[in-house]
Motif scaffolding. Structure first.
Motif, short mmCIF file in Angstrom:
data_model
loop_
_atom_site.label_atom_id
_atom_site.label_comp_id
_atom_site.label_asym_id
_atom_site.label_seq_id
_atom_site.Cartn_x
_atom_site.Cartn_y
_atom_site.Cartn_z
N VAL A 115 -20.48 -59.41 17.14
CA VAL A 115 -19.75 -58.19 16.76
C VAL A 115 -18.25 -58.43 16.68
O VAL A 115 -17.48 -57.51 16.44
N ASP A 116 -17.82 -59.68 16.85
CA ASP A 116 -16.39 -59.99 16.86
C ASP A 116 -15.85 -60.05 15.44
O ASP A 116 -16.26 -60.89 14.65
N ASP A 117 -14.91 -59.17 15.14
CA ASP A 117 -14.28 -59.17 13.81
C ASP A 117 -12.89 -59.81 13.86
O ASP A 117 -12.15 -59.75 12.86
N GLY A 118 -12.55 -60.39 15.01
CA GLY A 118 -11.25 -61.04 15.13
C GLY A 118 -10.11 -60.09 15.42
O GLY A 118 -8.95 -60.53 15.52
N GLN A 119 -10.39 -58.80 15.56
CA GLN A 119 -9.34 -57.81 15.76
C GLN A 119 -9.12 -57.45 17.23
O GLN A 119 -8.09 -56.88 17.58
N ALA A 120 -10.08 -57.76 18.09
CA ALA A 120 -9.97 -57.37 19.50
C ALA A 120 -8.84 -58.14 20.19
O ALA A 120 -8.66 -59.34 19.96
N TRP A 121 -8.08 -57.44 21.03
CA TRP A 121 -7.02 -58.06 21.81
C TRP A 121 -7.64 -58.82 22.98
O TRP A 121 -8.48 -58.29 23.70
N ARG A 122 -7.21 -60.08 23.16
CA ARG A 122 -7.79 -60.91 24.21
C ARG A 122 -6.71 -61.33 25.21
O ARG A 122 -5.92 -62.24 24.93
N PRO A 123 -6.65 -60.70 26.36
CA PRO A 123 -5.71 -61.16 27.39
C PRO A 123 -6.10 -62.55 27.90
O PRO A 123 -7.26 -62.97 27.80
N ARG A 124 -5.13 -63.26 28.46
CA ARG A 124 -5.45 -64.47 29.19
C ARG A 124 -6.00 -64.08 30.56
O ARG A 124 -5.80 -62.96 31.04
N LEU A 125 -6.71 -65.04 31.19
CA LEU A 125 -7.37 -64.76 32.46
C LEU A 125 -6.86 -65.69 33.55
O LEU A 125 -6.78 -66.90 33.36
N GLY A 126 -6.52 -65.10 34.70
CA GLY A 126 -6.21 -65.88 35.90
C GLY A 126 -7.19 -65.51 36.99
O GLY A 126 -7.69 -64.39 37.03
N VAL A 127 -7.48 -66.46 37.88
CA VAL A 127 -8.46 -66.23 38.95
C VAL A 127 -7.88 -66.69 40.28
O VAL A 127 -7.41 -67.82 40.40
N ILE A 128 -7.94 -65.80 41.27
CA ILE A 128 -7.61 -66.14 42.65
C ILE A 128 -8.89 -65.96 43.46
O ILE A 128 -9.38 -64.83 43.59
N PRO A 129 -9.46 -67.04 44.00
CA PRO A 129 -10.75 -66.94 44.68
C PRO A 129 -10.74 -65.91 45.82
O PRO A 129 -9.80 -65.83 46.59
N GLY A 130 -11.83 -65.14 45.87
CA GLY A 130 -11.97 -64.15 46.93
C GLY A 130 -13.41 -63.93 47.33
O GLY A 130 -13.71 -63.05 48.13
N GLY A 131 -14.32 -64.75 46.77
CA GLY A 131 -15.74 -64.59 47.06
C GLY A 131 -16.22 -65.62 48.07
O GLY A 131 -15.44 -66.22 48.81
N SER A 132 -17.53 -65.87 48.06
CA SER A 132 -18.11 -66.81 49.02
C SER A 132 -18.13 -68.23 48.48
O SER A 132 -17.81 -69.18 49.18
N ALA A 133 -18.50 -68.41 47.21
CA ALA A 133 -18.59 -69.76 46.62
C ALA A 133 -17.44 -70.06 45.67
O ALA A 133 -16.93 -71.17 45.63
N ASN A 134 -17.04 -69.07 44.85
CA ASN A 134 -15.93 -69.23 43.90
C ASN A 134 -16.13 -70.46 43.01
O ASN A 134 -15.21 -71.27 42.81
N VAL A 135 -17.33 -70.58 42.45
CA VAL A 135 -17.68 -71.79 41.69
C VAL A 135 -16.82 -71.92 40.44
O VAL A 135 -16.32 -73.01 40.14
N PHE A 136 -16.65 -70.83 39.70
CA PHE A 136 -15.90 -70.90 38.44
C PHE A 136 -14.47 -71.38 38.68
O PHE A 136 -14.00 -72.30 38.02
N ALA A 137 -13.79 -70.78 39.65
CA ALA A 137 -12.40 -71.16 39.92
C ALA A 137 -12.31 -72.62 40.35
O ALA A 137 -11.46 -73.38 39.87
N ARG A 138 -13.19 -73.03 41.25
CA ARG A 138 -13.12 -74.41 41.77
C ARG A 138 -13.46 -75.43 40.67
O ARG A 138 -12.86 -76.51 40.62
N ALA A 139 -14.41 -75.08 39.79
CA ALA A 139 -14.73 -75.98 38.68
C ALA A 139 -13.56 -76.13 37.72
O ALA A 139 -13.44 -77.15 37.02
N LEU A 140 -12.67 -75.13 37.68
CA LEU A 140 -11.48 -75.19 36.84
C LEU A 140 -10.33 -75.96 37.49
O LEU A 140 -9.28 -76.15 36.88
N GLY A 141 -10.52 -76.37 38.74
CA GLY A 141 -9.46 -77.06 39.45
C GLY A 141 -8.54 -76.14 40.21
O GLY A 141 -7.45 -76.55 40.64
N ILE A 142 -8.95 -74.89 40.41
CA ILE A 142 -8.17 -73.92 41.19
C ILE A 142 -8.56 -74.06 42.66
O ILE A 142 -9.74 -74.16 42.98
#
Length: 314
Positions: free
Chosen positions: A80-107
Motif C-alpha cells: 500500500v506504499d505510494d511513497g508519500q508517507a512520512w517516515r521518521p528515523r528510529l532510535g532505540v534505548i533498551p528497556g525490556g528483558s532481552a532487547n534483541v533488536f537493539a543489541r543486534a544493531l550494536g546498541i
C-alpha cells in the motif's frame, strides 16, 4: 529536529530515572514530546501520530514488543506504499528483558550507555538503513517463528499477565516445559522457499532477519549466523524432537562462533521469502510476542526500508 519519545513504563528494565535522563539529553538537542504507552497497541497509535505530524525522529524506550508496535505504526506496508508517507528515523534505548533488536544493531544493553550512544550518533548525524522482515501484513525486526518458540512466547505472555517478570531463567524453564509437552506431536510444518525443494516433516521453525536469534543473559544464541539486516531472511527448521539431537544442537547454538548443523536441521541464511504451512493452526510469534495461530504464513525480506540511529556495521 522534532522528536517523539515513546516510553513503555511497564517494560522490564524501564525506570523513571533512565526516562528522565533520556528526556533531558534529548531536550537539549531536539524539540521533544514525551508519551507513555497505556495499553497494548498504544505505541503504534503514537507512532502513527508522529508520522502524520511529520516528526523527524521517534525514540523508543522499551522492549522488543514496543519497538515492533512502533514500527508497525508508522512504516507503510509495501503493498500500500505510494511513497508519500512520512517516515521518521528510529532510535532505540533498551528497556525490556532481552532487547534483541537493539543489541543486534550494536546498541548497548545498558540504557545509560545507550543514551550516550544515541546522542553521539545524532550529533554526528550518523544513521543506518536496514532491511526488515514481513510476516503477511506485519513487520518484524529480528525474529518470527511457528511452533515451539511461539508456544514459549504465549506461556511467557500469560505469566506476565499474572505479574511474573520475564527473566532468562523463566524463559529456560518455560522452553523445557513446552518442549516436553510438544515432544510427542507429529511434525506438521511444511516449508516452501523459492528455488528449493519443499521441506516436510518439520516440528518447529524460526525465520530471522538478523543474528543472533536471541540472548541468554549476555550470551548470544545464533541460529542463522549468516543472516544480517543487510541480507535476506534466515530459516531454521527442526525435523526432530529427540532429546539427544536437541541437546547437541543447543550446544552449537550457544557456541561463541555458533554455526549449527545437524542432519535433523534444515537451515538457510539468506532467502528472499519463505512460506510456512500446517494442516492444523499453529502458534506464531513475532519479535517475541505471541500473535495467534495460523495455517499459512508468508515471510518476505524487504531491504533498506528503515532508517535507524545505530552504529554502522564494520
Amino acid at each position: 529536529m522534532r522528536t517523539l519519545l515513546i516510553v513503555n513504563p511497564n517494560a522490564t528494565s524501564t525506570t523513571p530515572a533512565t526516562r528522565d535522563l533520556l528526556a533531558h539529553a534529548l531536550e537539549s538537542r531536539t524539540q521533544l514530546t514525551v508519551a507513555h504507552t497505556q495499553h497494548r497497541g498504544h505505541a503504534a497509535e503514537l507512532a502513527q501520530w508522529a508520522s502524520t505530524n511529520e516528526m523527524d525522529l521517534i525514540v523508543v524506550h522499551g522492549g522488543d514488543g514496543t519497538v515492533n508496535e512502533t514500527i508497525n505504526g508508522f512504516l507503510p506496508l509495501p503493498q500500500v506504499d505510494d511513497g508519500q508517507a512520512w517516515r521518521p528515523r528510529l532510535g532505540v534505548i533498551p528497556g525490556g528483558s532481552a532487547n534483541v533488536f537493539a543489541r543486534a544493531l550494536g546498541i548497548s544493553p545498558d540504557p545509560v550507555t545507550a543514551t550516550n550512544q544515541l546522542i553521539d550518533l545524532l550529533t554526528l548525524n550518523r544513521d543506518r538503513k536496514i532491511g526488515l522482515g514481513l510476516a503477511d501484513d506485519r513487520w518484524f525486526t529480528f525474529s518470527a517463528g511457528v511452533g515451539l518458540d511461539a508456544d514459549v512466547c504465549e506461556a511467557i505472555d500469560a505469566s506476565r499477565a499474572r505479574g511474573h517478570t520475564a527473566t532468562p531463567a523463566r524463559y529456560i524453564r518455560t522452553t523445557v516445559r513446552q518442549f516436553f509437552r510438544a515432544k510427542g506431536n507429529e511434525p506438521a510444518v511444511r516449508i516452501e522457499i523459492p528455488g528449493h525443494e519443499t521441506v516436510d516433516g518439520v516440528h518447529y521453525a524460526f525465520v530471522t532477519n538478523a543474528s543472533p536469534w536471541t540472548y541468554l543473559n549476555s550470551t548470544p544464541v545464533h541460529t542463522n549466523p549468516g543472516t544480517t539486516f543487510e541480507t535476506g531472511l534466515g530459516v531454521f527448521a527442526m525435523r526432530s524432537m529427540a532429546v539427544l539431537p536437541t541437546l547437541l544442537l543447543a550446544r552449537q547454538l550457544l557456541a561463541t562462533n555458533g554455526n549449527p548443523k545437524s542432519r535433523n536441521l534444515f537451515r538457510e541464511d539468506d532467502v528472499p521469502s519463505v512460506r510456512i504451512e500446517t494442516a492444523e493452526p499453529i502458534g506464531l510469534q513475532i519479535d517475541g510476542d505471541f500473535i495467534g495461530k495460523r495455517n499459512v504464513v508468508d515471510f518476505t525480506s524487504i531491504p533498506n526500508v528503515l532508517e535507524v540511529i545505530a552504529p554502522r556495521p564494520e
